[in-house]
Design a protein around this motif. Structure first.
Motif, mmCIF file in Angstrom:
data_model
loop_
_atom_site.group_PDB
_atom_site.id
_atom_site.type_symbol
_atom_site.label_atom_id
_atom_site.label_comp_id
_atom_site.label_asym_id
_atom_site.label_seq_id
_atom_site.Cartn_x
_atom_site.Cartn_y
_atom_site.Cartn_z
ATOM 1 N N GLU A 195 33.071 39.031 44.524
ATOM 2 C CA GLU A 195 32.246 39.592 43.478
ATOM 3 C C GLU A 195 32.056 38.314 42.683
ATOM 4 O OE1 GLU A 195 34.961 42.698 42.129
ATOM 5 O OE2 GLU A 195 34.067 42.384 40.400
ATOM 6 N N GLU A 245 30.173 36.565 39.183
ATOM 7 C CA GLU A 245 29.625 36.677 37.998
ATOM 8 C C GLU A 245 28.869 35.298 37.323
ATOM 9 O OE1 GLU A 245 32.848 39.621 35.520
ATOM 10 O OE2 GLU A 245 33.044 37.338 35.520
ATOM 11 N N GLU A 268 26.963 40.371 36.499
ATOM 12 C CA GLU A 268 27.703 40.590 37.929
ATOM 13 C C GLU A 268 27.142 40.869 39.021
ATOM 14 O OE1 GLU A 268 31.659 42.299 37.112
ATOM 15 O OE2 GLU A 268 31.264 43.342 39.208
ATOM 16 N N GLU A 284 26.782 42.024 32.477
ATOM 17 C CA GLU A 284 28.444 41.935 31.959
ATOM 18 C C GLU A 284 28.482 41.855 30.410
ATOM 19 O OE1 GLU A 284 31.660 41.711 32.079
ATOM 20 O OE2 GLU A 284 32.089 42.145 34.289
HETATM 21 MG MG MG Z 1 32.930 41.539 36.085
#
Ligand code: MG
Ligand code: GLU
Length: 434
Positions: A123, A125, A178, A171
């Motif tokens: 994941e 960012e 993100e 975000e």
């Molecule tokens: Mg996040």
């Protein structure tokens, strides 16, 4: 007339995608023979300084592109063609400092010790550098709308590159977004994480923006985390991470694996949070990770049991996964996943069991109270993390001869390059290169 080039690349221990181009017309030959590569390249820091290392001007290697990783990304004035590959010696042996080969070794170890395969996704960012904080924009439509065009181009590019885009969101931080994609086998997940960052940066540049995945831009702000989700499937491809009867739902293999990560986290942190500024992010109350704890749906835990939105056991089993939150994009995804898999395998080898998951603010507990529960505050600087890595002989046993020394020398060289810089200057330097 122009002759298209393919960029054959490795994501190296600086977490940078580096390589060489060759004509697309010579693809078959290059897939077979690779392109020449140099051992000392592994000492090039993210700032392009060359740390003192064992190789000097000597030696030759091959970078062998893997056609399965092929990326073809149309931009407004060109098409970027990239392939990731493995670094080998001239006789075809995996090179000790090849991050992708390290991951392949860790994947094989997991199959050997537990008969399971890891499924993973990263994941991401990132922040658009030229965007100041705009109060009120976090998670808002207005903030989302600023990034929509970029997000939609990135989604299309990810899909064209064989990834399954999941979500794109505005975000909390200044110009922060993100991006998530669906899980897949561990090697593909690391390849995809590597390509995804390049895709975002290239498309952002094409849009006249600068995207950075730097661990943290500003000591007073939020960080850009890399959260690594993982689960397991058995030899038949069936999910085997969850067990209704297990503590916190962890199947025996998951419990041992998680316990291995918790035990060795302080020693592998220098691999997963590998920059000087990474340690600004790994502090309490930043929704990152500050302790080696297993948390139940707690975004402050370094190893989080993720939520499941199902009641039917088959669906729970398919959704159940853990998330390692003490990683950032200064690290090569392959290296992060390799270390997590090795630490997990070590937990299985040692027959460890994960402690009950926490769901509380650990910063309120004394070091003694934490120690009673087998929890410690993670190293608070890259220097401290490198010292922990250097002191942990068990980790040495997972790695090819020479790799740990090279890694530590590389990272100490990077710290030397920053020695005259303040923390704010270091933040700016990392924001420019990641
Ligand atoms: Mg996040
Ligand atoms: N920005 C946070 C980090 O540095 C993560 C926030 C979230 O939970 O998505 O990891």
């Amino acid at each position: 007339m122009s002759d298209p080039l393919v960029f054959a690349a490795t994501c190296d221990i600086a977490g940078k995608v580096r390589g060489k181009g060759f004509p697309l017309s010579a693809l078959d030959k290059r897939l077979e023979k690779g392109v020449g590569w140099t051992p000392t390249n592994v000492m090039i820091s993210c700032f392009d300084g060359i740390a003192e290392g064992p190789f000097g001007s000597l030696g030759d290697l091959l970078l062998m592109p893997d056609a399965a990783t092929q990326l073809e990304l149309p931009l407004s004035d060109r098409v970027e063609r990239v392939m990731l590959g493995d670094i080998t010696t001239l006789d075809g042996t995996p090179w000790a400092c090849c991050t992708r080969s390290l991951l392949k070794g860790a994947i094989a170890r997991l199959e050997r010790v537990a008969g399971v395969r890891a499924i993973a996704t990263f994941e991401h960012e990132f922040q658009l550098l030229d965007h100041d904080a705009t109060p009120g924009d976090a998670f808002s439509l207005a903030g989302f709308s600023v990034g929509r065009r970029l997000g939609e181009r990135v989604m299309a590019a990810l899909r064209a590159a064989g990834m399954q885009p999941d979500t794109f969101l505005r975000e909390f931080g200044a110009g922060q977004y993100e991006l998530t994609i669906d899980p897949t086998d561990a090697l593909t997940a690391a390849d995809q994480a590597t390509m995804l960052r390049e895709i975002v940066k290239l498309i952002a540049a094409d849009e006249g923006e600068r995207a950075t995945f730097t661990p943290i831009r500003d000591a007073a702000g939020v960080g850009n985390g890399v959260h690594v989700h993982f689960s397991f499937v058995d030899a038949q491809g069936q999910p085997c991470t969850w067990d209704a009867a297990g503590q916190d739902g962890l199947a025996p293999v998951t419990s041992a694996f998680a316990a291995g990560i918790l035990k060795y986290m302080p020693a592998i942190l220098a691999f997963t949070a590998p920059s000087r500024v990474s340690y600004l992010r790994l502090t309490p109350h930043r929704w990152s990770a500050a302790y080696n704890n297993l948390g139940d749906r707690d975004r402050e835990s370094s190893l989080r049991i993720c939520p499941v939105a199902a009641t039917d056991p088959d669906r729970i089993a398919r959704q159940f996964n853990l998330e390692y939150r003490a990683a950032d994009a200064a690290a090569a995804p392959h290296l992060v996943l390799a270390m997590l898999l090795h630490a997990g395998c070590q937990g299985i080898d040692e027959g460890l069991t994960a402690p009950p998951a926490t769901q509380e603010d650990l910063s309120l507990l004394s070091p003694e109270a934490l120690a009673d529960r087998g929890i410690e505050r993670l190293p608070q600087s890259l220097e401290a993390a490198l010292d922990r890595l250097a002191a942990e002989e068990v980790v040495q046993g997972w790695l090819p001869e020479g790799f740990r020394e090279v890694y530590i020398a590389h990272k100490r060289g990077e710290l030397d390059e920053l020695s005259s810089r303040s923390m704010d200057e270091a933040c700016a330097a990392y924001a420019a290169v990641y």
